[in-house]
Design an enzyme around this catalytic site. Structure first.
Site, PDB file in Angstrom:
ATOM      1  CG  ASP A  14       1.846   3.354  10.671  1.00 10.23           C
ATOM      2  OD1 ASP A  14       2.338   2.602  11.532  1.00 10.23           O
ATOM      3  OD2 ASP A  14       2.443   3.651   9.623  1.00 10.23           O
TER       4      ASP A  14
ATOM      5  CG  ASP B  13       3.912   2.609  -2.082  1.00 10.27           C
ATOM      6  OD1 ASP B  13       4.549   2.946  -1.051  1.00 10.27           O
ATOM      7  OD2 ASP B  13       2.713   2.267  -2.049  1.00 10.27           O
TER       8      ASP B  13
ATOM      9  CG  HIS C  69       4.049   3.761   2.244  1.00 13.59           C
ATOM     10  ND1 HIS C  69       3.949   2.605   1.505  1.00 13.59           N
ATOM     11  CD2 HIS C  69       4.434   3.370   3.482  1.00 13.59           C
ATOM     12  CE1 HIS C  69       4.258   1.565   2.259  1.00 13.59           C
ATOM     13  NE2 HIS C  69       4.568   2.002   3.466  1.00 13.59           N
TER      14      HIS C  69
ATOM     15  CD  GLU D 163      -0.120   2.706   0.710  1.00 15.41           C
ATOM     16  OE1 GLU D 163       0.974   2.985   0.184  1.00 15.41           O
ATOM     17  OE2 GLU D 163      -0.399   1.557   1.103  1.00 15.41           O
TER      18      GLU D 163
END
Length: 260
Positions: free
Chosen positions: A66, A135, A137, A142
């Site tokens: 990313d 979370d 990811h 996400e």
């Protein structure tokens, strides 16, 4: 999915063993690189082994997971610069052999499509190194991300920006709101997924990843459908696992020739 519970130093050595074995069998291997704190010890170990002549990246290629959108090319937290600093500059990988999505492109959708095409033209990723967010990811996929997603523009959650503020002097306002990320389907196309997670802050995400239902609410759970996925965690990150004792027993009894 194989779950390995070991101290961080052992984890780094095990992942480096897997990379070393891959490069010995396939010197032109394609690696997937992750940023963040989790893979840092792995990069340190790979750099040590490269300096000692145990392995070579000279014929290898690599793809980043990313990239932030909007950071200037010389920004120290631009992921291209982070990967150069933490990995590429410390090993013998060839100039231009590390590829990443272009977060400075004028046409971001076209840049994402081009990145997918470049990965495909390279024959796909042999070993993809991953971390996991609090979370759940992986990459910057996400919660709520499509399990069939490919490289695309994503908006970062408030939680992810807060988690990453430590890289921006603690100021969440300096953390970009957008990124380009390989999609979950892109990540799942790699032949071996290797996820590293350490620290109590990752325990809940690891619990869902390994023992929860597959759900877009915890994107990393898609790894349960991968035929060759390895999750390496320390005691703190494993603290929520219900089958922790079993995972330790399985790994302790594993034939040495199998590797990860």
């Amino acid at each position: 999915m194989e779950v390995v519970i070991e101290p961080p130093g052992v984890i780094a050595a095990l992942v480096a063993d897997a990379v070393e074995g891959l490069l010995a069998a396939k010197p032109e291997a394609v690696l997937g690189l992750a940023t963040g704190s989790s893979p840092q010890a792995v990069y340190d170990e790979l750099a040590r082994r490269c300096a000692a002549g145990r392995l070579s990246f000279a014929r290898a290629r690599a793809f980043m997971l990313d990239e932030y959108v909007g950071l200037p090319a010389d920004h120290p937290e631009r992921y291209r610069n982070v990967i150069d600093r933490d990995f590429a500059a410390r090993v013998d990988i060839a100039p231009g052999a590390v590829h990443g999505p272009d977060g400075t492109a004028d046409d971001l959708p076209a840049a994402c499509a081009a990145y997918e095409a470049t990965i495909a033209a390279a024959g796909g990723v042999d070993l993809q190194l991953l971390g996991i967010g609090t979370d759940g990811h992986i990459g910057f996929n996400e919660p709520g991300s499509s399990l069939a997603s490919r490289t695309r523009l994503k908006t970062l959650t408030t939680q992810t920006r807060a988690d990453n503020a430590r890289f921006f002097g603690g100021d969440v306002g300096r953390v970009p709101r957008h990124c380009l990320t390989q999609g979950l389907a892109t990540i799942m196309s790699a032949r071996h997924l290797v996820l590293v997670a350490t620290g109590a802050g990752k325990a809940e995400a690891v619990h869902h990843l390994v023992e929860g239902p597959v759900s877009a609410m915890w994107p990393a759970t898609i790894m349960q459908h991968h035929p060759h996925a390895t999750v390496l965690v320390d005691d703190a990150a494993a603290s929520r696992l219900q089958l922790g004792a079993y995972y330790r027993e399985v790994f302790a009894g594993k034939p040495a020739w199998q590797g990860l």
